[in-house]
Design a protein around this motif. Sequence first.
Motif, PDB file in Angstrom:
ATOM      1  N   LEU A  53      -4.536 -40.242 -76.442  1.00 26.17           N
ATOM      2  CA  LEU A  53      -4.133 -38.957 -75.885  1.00 26.17           C
ATOM      3  C   LEU A  53      -4.893 -38.710 -74.585  1.00 26.17           C
ATOM      4  CD1 LEU A  53      -4.180 -36.763 -79.124  1.00 26.17           C
ATOM      5  CD2 LEU A  53      -2.165 -37.683 -77.956  1.00 26.17           C
ATOM      6  N   VAL A  54      -4.267 -37.997 -73.658  1.00 29.19           N
ATOM      7  CA  VAL A  54      -4.909 -37.719 -72.377  1.00 29.19           C
ATOM      8  C   VAL A  54      -6.230 -36.978 -72.582  1.00 29.19           C
ATOM      9  CG1 VAL A  54      -4.690 -36.503 -70.179  1.00 29.19           C
ATOM     10  CG2 VAL A  54      -2.735 -37.737 -71.112  1.00 29.19           C
ATOM     11  N   SER A  55      -6.289 -36.106 -73.592  1.00 28.41           N
ATOM     12  CA  SER A  55      -7.539 -35.389 -73.878  1.00 28.41           C
ATOM     13  C   SER A  55      -8.644 -36.368 -74.271  1.00 28.41           C
ATOM     14  CB  SER A  55      -7.318 -34.369 -74.998  1.00 28.41           C
ATOM     15  OG  SER A  55      -6.840 -35.002 -76.179  1.00 28.41           O
ATOM     16  N   GLU A  56      -8.287 -37.432 -75.011  1.00 28.40           N
ATOM     17  CA  GLU A  56      -9.264 -38.462 -75.374  1.00 28.40           C
ATOM     18  C   GLU A  56      -9.672 -39.259 -74.143  1.00 28.40           C
ATOM     19  OE1 GLU A  56      -8.600 -40.896 -78.931  1.00 28.40           O
ATOM     20  OE2 GLU A  56      -6.871 -39.639 -79.336  1.00 28.40           O
ATOM     21  N   GLN A  57      -8.699 -39.590 -73.308  1.00 23.82           N
ATOM     22  CA  GLN A  57      -8.997 -40.325 -72.081  1.00 23.82           C
ATOM     23  C   GLN A  57     -10.016 -39.554 -71.240  1.00 23.82           C
ATOM     24  OE1 GLN A  57      -5.364 -41.117 -69.931  1.00 23.82           O
ATOM     25  NE2 GLN A  57      -4.291 -41.807 -71.762  1.00 23.82           N
ATOM     26  N   LYS A  58      -9.792 -38.262 -71.106  1.00 24.78           N
ATOM     27  CA  LYS A  58     -10.682 -37.420 -70.302  1.00 24.78           C
ATOM     28  C   LYS A  58     -12.089 -37.402 -70.882  1.00 24.78           C
ATOM     29  CE  LYS A  58     -11.125 -32.763 -68.375  1.00 24.78           C
ATOM     30  NZ  LYS A  58     -10.520 -31.400 -68.300  1.00 24.78           N
ATOM     31  N   LYS A  59     -12.191 -37.290 -72.207  1.00 22.75           N
ATOM     32  CA  LYS A  59     -13.506 -37.239 -72.856  1.00 22.75           C
ATOM     33  C   LYS A  59     -14.247 -38.557 -72.677  1.00 22.75           C
ATOM     34  CE  LYS A  59     -16.491 -34.933 -75.271  1.00 22.75           C
ATOM     35  NZ  LYS A  59     -17.108 -33.696 -74.728  1.00 22.75           N
ATOM     36  N   ILE A  60     -13.538 -39.670 -72.853  1.00 22.61           N
ATOM     37  CA  ILE A  60     -14.149 -40.993 -72.663  1.00 22.61           C
ATOM     38  C   ILE A  60     -14.659 -41.133 -71.233  1.00 22.61           C
ATOM     39  CG2 ILE A  60     -13.670 -43.474 -72.557  1.00 22.61           C
ATOM     40  CD1 ILE A  60     -11.611 -42.988 -74.830  1.00 22.61           C
ATOM     41  N   ALA A  61     -13.832 -40.717 -70.270  1.00 16.14           N
ATOM     42  CA  ALA A  61     -14.212 -40.819 -68.859  1.00 16.14           C
ATOM     43  C   ALA A  61     -15.431 -39.955 -68.554  1.00 16.14           C
ATOM     44  CB  ALA A  61     -13.042 -40.410 -67.971  1.00 16.14           C
ATOM     45  N   SER A  94     -18.851 -41.470 -67.219  1.00 19.28           N
ATOM     46  CA  SER A  94     -19.257 -40.988 -65.901  1.00 19.28           C
ATOM     47  C   SER A  94     -20.674 -40.420 -65.941  1.00 19.28           C
ATOM     48  CB  SER A  94     -18.276 -39.918 -65.413  1.00 19.28           C
ATOM     49  OG  SER A  94     -18.624 -39.459 -64.126  1.00 19.28           O
ATOM     50  N   THR A  95     -21.016 -39.741 -67.045  1.00 23.62           N
ATOM     51  CA  THR A  95     -22.369 -39.207 -67.204  1.00 23.62           C
ATOM     52  C   THR A  95     -23.396 -40.333 -67.226  1.00 23.62           C
ATOM     53  OG1 THR A  95     -21.570 -37.275 -68.419  1.00 23.62           O
ATOM     54  CG2 THR A  95     -23.889 -37.862 -68.703  1.00 23.62           C
ATOM     55  N   TRP A  96     -23.071 -41.401 -67.933  1.00 23.14           N
ATOM     56  CA  TRP A  96     -23.961 -42.563 -67.972  1.00 23.14           C
ATOM     57  C   TRP A  96     -24.093 -43.197 -66.592  1.00 23.14           C
ATOM     58  CZ3 TRP A  96     -27.430 -44.189 -71.316  1.00 23.14           C
ATOM     59  CH2 TRP A  96     -27.354 -43.765 -72.643  1.00 23.14           C
ATOM     60  N   ASP A  97     -22.977 -43.313 -65.885  1.00 22.92           N
ATOM     61  CA  ASP A  97     -23.006 -43.896 -64.539  1.00 22.92           C
ATOM     62  C   ASP A  97     -23.892 -43.075 -63.606  1.00 22.92           C
ATOM     63  OD1 ASP A  97     -21.475 -46.089 -65.021  1.00 22.92           O
ATOM     64  OD2 ASP A  97     -19.643 -45.320 -64.111  1.00 22.92           O
TER      65      ASP A  97
END
Length: 214
Positions: free
Chosen positions: A178-186, A190-193
């Motif tokens: 789901l797009v909501s899952e995609q956003k959460k994963i990103a 991104s926080t780690w990066d």
Amino acid sequence: MSKRNDNRPGYKKTKVGWIPKERGVGRLKDVCGKPVSGYSLKGGNRPAKQGEHGVLKLSCIQNGRFVPTENKFVKGNGVTKLRTPVRKGTLLVSRSNTDELVGAVCFVDRDFPYIYLSDLIWEVSGFNDSDPNFRWLTYLLCSDYYRAQIVARANGTSGSMKKITKPSFLGLSIPLPLVSEQKKIAEILSTWDTAIEQTRKLIDAKHRLKKALM
């Protein structure tokens, strides 16, 4: 792909590996429009300054990051030949490069109206503003599994340069959470990066200080 979910309850086996049963599998062409390229010019030996026009070099794509300063200054009549500026929310793809870098991708987080694509770089966008999340898609395509898939689809007779075609790139099979899952994963990645980049800057600053004191 990771094998940690093999035969795990609630997961199913697909062409992209074991994924949660509620997730689907599609191809890039199902969620992305046709890649668009730009126009290559000789350009100058420096990047464009503020208010000047520039055309991107292949080195603008670095480990999933977009480096806008990796461009060549364009002046005079050459400016009229530039046609595709860099746009926010899109994916940039190196369509021709070495084995290690062909098909490399990065995410663009803001508009660069004076910086343009070359003919060796594609812009990929979605059919709408939210599907898919292109930050997530960038992380997916930068993974070891997809890097291997992309390199395997590239071809060319040159010993140093390979090319990937639009049908080959858009034909990649991908999981479709789901797009909501995609956003959460990103967001998590991104926080780690960001943390890694801040740590790198601190280490660099420490090395510079140490060198100055010696």
